[in-house]
Write an enzyme that holds these catalytic residues in place. Structure first.
Site, PDB file in Angstrom:
ATOM      1  N   ASP A 112      21.137  40.778 -30.257  1.00 17.40           N
ATOM      2  CA  ASP A 112      21.837  39.541 -29.894  1.00 17.40           C
ATOM      3  C   ASP A 112      23.359  39.663 -29.776  1.00 17.40           C
ATOM      4  O   ASP A 112      23.948  39.398 -28.742  1.00 17.40           O
ATOM      5  CB  ASP A 112      21.558  38.451 -30.933  1.00 17.40           C
ATOM      6  CG  ASP A 112      20.069  38.201 -31.142  1.00 17.40           C
ATOM      7  OD1 ASP A 112      19.239  38.947 -30.599  1.00 17.40           O
ATOM      8  OD2 ASP A 112      19.748  37.239 -31.855  1.00 17.40           O
TER       9      ASP A 112
ATOM     10  N   GLU B 233      15.273  42.917 -43.478  1.00 13.26           N
ATOM     11  CA  GLU B 233      15.371  42.824 -42.019  1.00 13.26           C
ATOM     12  C   GLU B 233      16.252  43.943 -41.456  1.00 13.26           C
ATOM     13  O   GLU B 233      15.918  44.562 -40.452  1.00 13.26           O
ATOM     14  CB  GLU B 233      15.944  41.449 -41.653  1.00 13.26           C
ATOM     15  CG  GLU B 233      16.049  41.178 -40.171  1.00 13.26           C
ATOM     16  CD  GLU B 233      16.619  39.790 -39.877  1.00 13.26           C
ATOM     17  OE1 GLU B 233      16.979  39.063 -40.827  1.00 13.26           O
ATOM     18  OE2 GLU B 233      16.706  39.445 -38.680  1.00 13.26           O
TER      19      GLU B 233
END
Ligand code: DGY
Length: 421
Positions: free
Chosen positions: A163, A393
């Site tokens: 992103d 993550e």
């Protein structure tokens, strides 16, 4: 005997299972994500083959008539994510976003076929999945490379999976910050905002969603009006690898004409990726398609041509040397941005931290190109990060600290793929 660690990785996948699809992490990402599910399917494939195929089936349940496999499929409502289905407004029978994501899917399907213990069952499942994979790859070719350049265009940073990568700073700066949709972020309430994209990034992400929704999600109009158009080196490498894997599947499940169509795309893509090599910097760069220039920010995606089988021997050796230089600055491989780049931020989402899934593909790529020691180092580091901290993550390359969300599905899946036999 199955050791504790394997049981714990399996339990993480089971805990995030919502009945045939897996949420990446229920607090941050309460739906099904495209490339997450491809890795998760491979993880399930190590202990529950039928469940692995369910993951792909349910992702393809969200496939559009035009072949798009969305980046998020909203199977069930959840309030704790922004932007939810009403912002996307895609009017699909199964609610979904209207953009895609790095297409690991065919590679996952091929791997499940390669490793399956129950071949007849796997072949029956793959025969049903295969047409959806073909339509997805045709969608990429037809809507994202209509001129046949060999490089596909991504229209939103979310499509790249990376992103807020510093590679997107310049192309994203062209995107206006005004939005029709009010921005009501949820991610920064559950994850330290210092580890997430900034407010100005979200304004631009949502401006793009507003722009695409206004086209009625028409692929040609989206390509024409998007102020953000990049050929992401990671996405292109992943797609090329997926095309090779689709071709392997086509040998068993496709037609001669279908095989020819896939085979015809592969050399064009490999050649186009080869042209993104920068010999002086010894790295592959993404390309800004608005001003048709390379984006000279070295990211971990620049190693993925190794995974795609798109490198010459000299390029592979150059990447090995580049990685060795990167690793002089950090304790763990592979940071998502070159640590010597002034834009490197070791704790902020895709601007520096380590991602297990990217590591896994890079290690596979180095191994396939004869760099066994480098592959072993990356795999050992990827395992060590989980040993120290758990299935986070992402991780800080300096001290291995776990970042983002805990108990993350794809980190557990990769741990299962890296478990020594
Ligand atoms: C997010 O919301 O952070 C995702 O990366 C978008 O897909």
């Amino acid at each position: 005997m199955t050791d504790e660690r394997i049981l714990s990785a399996r339990a993480t996948l089971r805990a995030n299972d919502r009945g045939g699809y897996t949420v990446p992490n229920p607090r941050i990402y309460p739906f099904q994500w495209n490339w997450d599910s491809a890795f998760v399917a491979m993880g399930f494939g190590t202990f529950d083959e039928s469940r692995a195929f369910d993951e792909i089936d349910l992702l393809l349940k969200g496939q559009w008539d035009n072949g798009l496999v969305p980046h998020i499929v909203f199977h069930a409502p959840a309030e704790n994510y922004f932007p939810g289905p009403s912002v996307w407004g895609t009017n699909q029978a199964t609610p979904s976003s209207g953009i895609t994501q790095s297409p690991v899917l065919a590679s996952a399907a091929r791997r499940l076929w390669d490793v399956c213990a129950d071949r007849p069952a796997a072949e029956a499942r793959l025969a049903r999945i295969y047409p959806g994979l073909v339509r997805y790859h045709d969608w990429w070719a037809n809507t994202r490379d209509p001129q046949g350049t060999g490089l596909v265009t991504t229209l939103h940073p979310w499509e790249t999976g990376g992103d807020n990568s510093p590679a997107w700073d310049t192309p994203l700066a062209r995107v206006p910050m005004d939005t029709v949709t009010p921005i009501v972020r949820k991610d920064d309430k559950v994850v330290d905002p210092a580890m997430r994209p900034r407010a100005q990034d979200y304004q631009r992400y949502i401006h793009l969603v507003d722009t695409f929704r206004a086209t009625g999600w028409d692929p040609a109009k989206m390509l024409a009006v998007s102020p953000f158009r990049v050929a992401d080196i990671g996405t292109n490498a992943i797609l090329l690898r997926a095309e090779r894997d689709l071709l392997a599947l086509a040998g068993r499940f496709g037609t001669p004409a279908g095989r020819e169509a896939i085979a015809a795309r592969i050399p064009r893509m490999a050649a186009a990726i080869g042209r993104q090599w920068d010999a002086a910097r010894r790295h592959f760069f993404s390309r800004d398609l608005v001003d048709d220039a390379p984006i000279r920010v070295a990211t971990s995606g620049g190693f993925l041509p190794l995974w795609a089988g798109a490198t010459t021997a000299a390029q592979a050796a150059g990447l090995d040397a580049s990685l060795a230089r990167w690793l002089r600055h950090v304790a763990f491989a592979v940071p998502s941005t070159d640590p010597e780049d002034p834009l490197y931020e070791p704790r902020r989402y895709w601007r520096g931290p380590i991602w297990s899934v990217v590591n896994w593909m890079i290690a596979e790529g180095f191994a396939a190109n004869g760099f066994a020691a480098t592959a072993a180092r990356i795999r050992a580091d990827t395992r060590a990060l989980v040993t120290r901290n758990g299935f986070w993550e992402y991780f800080d390359p300096r001290d291995g600290a776990g970042l983002g969300g805990p108990d993350f599905s794809w980190t557990a899946a990769i741990d299962l793929l890296l478990t020594p036999d």
